[in-house]
Design a protein around this motif. Structure first.
Motif: not given
Lengths: 74, 74, 74, 74, 74, 74, 74
Positions: E48, E19, E21, E68, E70-74, E28
């Motif tokens: 989107e 994810l 943000s 960007v 933040y980026i959140s991996p699963p 996305y």
């Protein structure tokens, strides 16, 4: 030599009163006590002015150059 | 030497109370515990003030220099 | 040594809970799992808080340092 | 040579009147007294104009290039 | 080693759903296909989401790291 | 070679009319007289257009690349 | 190799139609004719779209990477 002019004019303003106009509508009037190449400034006896109203006086203020719009020596 | 003045004044403020004004209207009052050349700051016993109202106290705060407008030593 | 202080305090906060305040009003509470010199952060078990309301929990979040206002270790 | 053109045109404008348009709607009309590669400028006898209204005159102004939109020589 | 952690976590997320943000309220959700040191990202099968509403799906999106949060991996 | 394409296209536009779209809704139509690697531009006979309305003509304008959104050659 | 992925995907999109989403709500649809490491782009036959409405077509547009949010190849 004109390429160094902005910092030279700052240098010549040391120990003299300057007006510093900041992003967001703040101004400072104080004595220029130091500066660096980023236009970070040290002001002494600095009066803070917001929307033309005086808000207080600081003995010393370190202003981050990032926020400076212009500096006017006397 | 005035070219290094902003960081020198920060250095002389170590272990002393400072007021830090931030973009967006926040202020911090605390003891300066460290800094770096980006004006990232470490404050101890830092009171957060938003629009002149105290909002809380932090034991330690690392403030990103990017957001700093000015720092006023005592 | 105080010149390295901001990153040292981050280092000492590894594996401990931190509060991260972001531009735009978001906050994250989580365990600091890593960082770099840009203050990019990795948080584990991170709770997202928007305008003081919890919005969700992420196992892992990589926060871009650019958006960080301050980090408060416990 | 066109790669250096913007600074060359500044150089050719030294000691001549210029109009400087700034982010946030301010303009300055003054004599260009110096510049550097960041487009930091020194203006003499600079008239400040906000929303097309004259606001005052400064003997000397150091304008931070960061805030400049365009510079128009005579 | 924690100094490299943010990019390591990105690396470990390759070929996995993430994810992302973004500033301005966009999100996305897609499979991370690549990244660089600026946190520019390549996402595959990216949905989107604007203000929590799905707006469309892209086979491939190159996201500029600048935007960007933040980026959140699963 | 495509890696240099943006500056090549600027080069090929020298002495030709271009449209320059700026942050904040301003546009300039003029003859490209020079540029540098920051996309600082020199325009001759430049018409300023604000919200689709012509506002004036400048013999010469040095536009700071920072404010440029796009440049369209003829 | 994933570290270079964003520019590789741009490279593979040369001479193909792309959608470019910009800060401020503008979009461009055109054929990617070139790029550089800042994600400055050259588009051919580019349709400008503002808030989902087509506004015009440009033979060639040089888009400053600074304003790019994402690029979507076909």
């Amino acid at each position: 030599m004109e390429m160094l002019k902005p910092l030279h004019v700052l240098h010549d303003s040391l120990n003299k009163p300057v007006l510093v106009s900041m992003k967001g509508g703040k101004e400072y009037r104080g004595v220029l006590d130091g500066y660096d190449q980023h236009m970070n400034l040290v002001l002494k006896n600095a009066e803070e002015i917001i929307n033309s109203e005086p808000k207080g006086v600081y003995n010393v203020v370190i202003v981050r150059g990032d926020n400076v719009i212009y500096i006017s020596p006397p």
